[in-house]
Scaffold this active site. Structure first.
Site, mmCIF file in Angstrom:
data_model
loop_
_atom_site.group_PDB
_atom_site.id
_atom_site.type_symbol
_atom_site.label_atom_id
_atom_site.label_comp_id
_atom_site.label_asym_id
_atom_site.label_seq_id
_atom_site.Cartn_x
_atom_site.Cartn_y
_atom_site.Cartn_z
ATOM 1 N N ASP A 12 0.843 -1.208 0.000
ATOM 2 C CA ASP A 12 0.000 0.000 0.000
ATOM 3 C C ASP A 12 0.875 1.254 0.000
ATOM 4 O O ASP A 12 1.968 1.245 0.565
ATOM 5 C CB ASP A 12 -0.894 -0.023 1.256
ATOM 6 C CG ASP A 12 -2.068 0.931 1.115
ATOM 7 O OD1 ASP A 12 -2.280 1.493 0.024
ATOM 8 O OD2 ASP A 12 -2.776 1.125 2.126
ATOM 9 N N LEU A 16 10.457 -20.874 -4.456
ATOM 10 C CA LEU A 16 9.602 -19.881 -3.785
ATOM 11 C C LEU A 16 8.226 -19.923 -4.437
ATOM 12 O O LEU A 16 8.106 -19.803 -5.655
ATOM 13 C CB LEU A 16 10.198 -18.469 -3.935
ATOM 14 C CG LEU A 16 9.300 -17.325 -3.428
ATOM 15 C CD1 LEU A 16 9.152 -17.362 -1.908
ATOM 16 C CD2 LEU A 16 9.859 -15.957 -3.842
ATOM 17 N N HIS A 75 3.047 3.309 -8.892
ATOM 18 C CA HIS A 75 2.891 1.874 -9.186
ATOM 19 C C HIS A 75 4.152 1.345 -9.890
ATOM 20 O O HIS A 75 4.610 0.241 -9.611
ATOM 21 C CB HIS A 75 1.662 1.629 -10.060
ATOM 22 C CG HIS A 75 0.369 2.008 -9.385
ATOM 23 N ND1 HIS A 75 0.080 1.644 -8.088
ATOM 24 C CD2 HIS A 75 -0.702 2.730 -9.820
ATOM 25 C CE1 HIS A 75 -1.117 2.124 -7.748
ATOM 26 N NE2 HIS A 75 -1.610 2.785 -8.787
HETATM 27 C C1 FPP Z 1 -1.437 0.181 -3.581
HETATM 28 O O1 FPP Z 1 -1.132 1.528 -3.627
HETATM 29 C C2 FPP Z 1 -1.084 -0.495 -4.831
HETATM 30 C C3 FPP Z 1 -1.943 -1.047 -5.733
HETATM 31 C C4 FPP Z 1 -3.390 -1.049 -5.543
HETATM 32 C C5 FPP Z 1 -1.490 -1.652 -7.006
HETATM 33 C C6 FPP Z 1 -0.249 -2.478 -6.915
HETATM 34 C C7 FPP Z 1 0.016 -3.062 -8.220
HETATM 35 C C8 FPP Z 1 1.189 -3.046 -8.846
HETATM 36 C C9 FPP Z 1 2.416 -2.454 -8.293
HETATM 37 C C10 FPP Z 1 1.299 -3.599 -10.257
HETATM 38 C C11 FPP Z 1 1.109 -5.041 -10.511
HETATM 39 C C12 FPP Z 1 1.684 -6.026 -9.564
HETATM 40 C C13 FPP Z 1 2.606 -6.995 -9.808
HETATM 41 C C14 FPP Z 1 2.700 -8.139 -8.905
HETATM 42 C C15 FPP Z 1 3.561 -6.975 -10.897
HETATM 43 P P1 FPP Z 1 -2.296 2.619 -3.637
HETATM 44 O O2 FPP Z 1 -2.499 3.051 -5.060
HETATM 45 O O3 FPP Z 1 -3.514 2.070 -2.969
HETATM 46 O O4 FPP Z 1 -1.635 3.759 -2.806
HETATM 47 P P2 FPP Z 1 -2.383 4.913 -1.960
HETATM 48 O O5 FPP Z 1 -3.116 4.243 -0.854
HETATM 49 O O6 FPP Z 1 -1.259 5.766 -1.501
HETATM 50 O O7 FPP Z 1 -3.294 5.629 -2.923
#
Ligand code: FPP
Length: 261
Positions: A35, A146, A52
């Protein structure tokens, strides 16, 4: 840990911190709620997708660290069912990053002995992302150093609903009797069947919620919350979480002397 102890830890290099880990007491299965990507980008006046993109670097580093430390399973929450409510542009960007990650990283995952699997209602994914996911699952199916599980379009309550529906179907077909439905039976019908429950759950970015992640499986899991935003969560932060895990007593609701292993 006292303030003195924690400032002494801050002086140590990541290698020195790693040397403090007790290899025999590492968690077998680590789960992570990644997060804070959006906030990481906003703090730098960048578009959310930049967060991201940086978060992918953390994914890469944490997979490598887990593999090198000998952790057997890592489960990461990449996209929740609720995440479908985000702006379309952000959803497409995340799906694009997933495809990019798998297309550029699959060879390395194979080389590292990583078995790639997904949990969630994958049929909601765009067709091209789904194709990459299925290809990665197939091409790594024989690996076992893993076990990497990526939660995509995942919701913990939905997982339990899907398990219940499967059990009811099997009961109607006569393959199961109502008396057969116990904890083991439910576990065997969850998306995560075959995986041990997580020993440690890490959530980054200062939020202290489970957010519908692995609701059944987290019953006895140690929870570790850190203010670090996911793009800043790298090997050093993982080792700190593992050290904290090793400091805690794990009782499973019993007294320690009755736990044999
Ligand atoms: C949380 O940050 C992150 C996500 C909802 C997306 C995570 C996905 C990736 C990094 C890409 C795909 C994954 C892989 C395994 C390759 P947020 O956007 O909720 O952050 P915030 O709470 O600060 O808005």
């Amino acid at each position: 840990m006292s303030t003195n102890e924690s400032s002494a830890m801050e002086q140590l290099s990541v290698e020195e911190l790693t040397a403090k880990l007790e290899p025999d007491l590492l968690p077998k299965h680590v789960a992570i709620i990644m997060d804070g990507n959006g906030r990481w980008a906003e703090l730098r006046n960048l578009p959310r997708i930049a967060g991201h993109r940086e978060g992918i670097k953390s994914v890469r580093e944490i997979i490598t660290a887990c593999q090198e430390l000998g952790i057997q399973a890592l489960t990461i929450y990449a996209f929740s069912q609720e995440n479908w409510n985000r702006p379309l542009q952000e959803i497409s960007a995340i799906m694009g990053l997933l495809e990019y990650y798998l297309s550029t990283e699959l060879a390395k995952l194979i080389e590292q002995g990583v078995r790639f699997r997904t949990i969630g209602r994958l049929d909601s994914l765009p067709a091209s992302a789904l194709q990459w996911v299925r290809a990665a699952e197939q091409k790594t199916a024989h690996l076992e150093r893993l076990h990497l599980t990526v939660a995509l379009s995942y919701g913990g309550r939905t997982e339990i609903v899907d398990a219940m529906q499967a059990i009811l179907r099997e009961t109607q077909e006569g393959k199961l009797q109502p008396g057969d439905v116990d904890e083991t039976c439910i576990q065997q019908h969850l998306y995560t069947h075959g995986l041990p429950d997580p020993d440690l759950l890490i959530r980054t970015s200062g939020e202290t919620r489970i957010s519908n992640f692995l609701l059944w499986q987290l019953a006895y899991t140690e929870l570790y919350f850190t203010p670090t935003l996911w793009p800043d969560f790298r090997r050093r932060e993982l080792v700190q979480a593992l050290l904290e895990y090793q400091r805690r007593e794990r009782r499973f609701g019993r007294v320690l002397s009755t736990i044999s292993s």
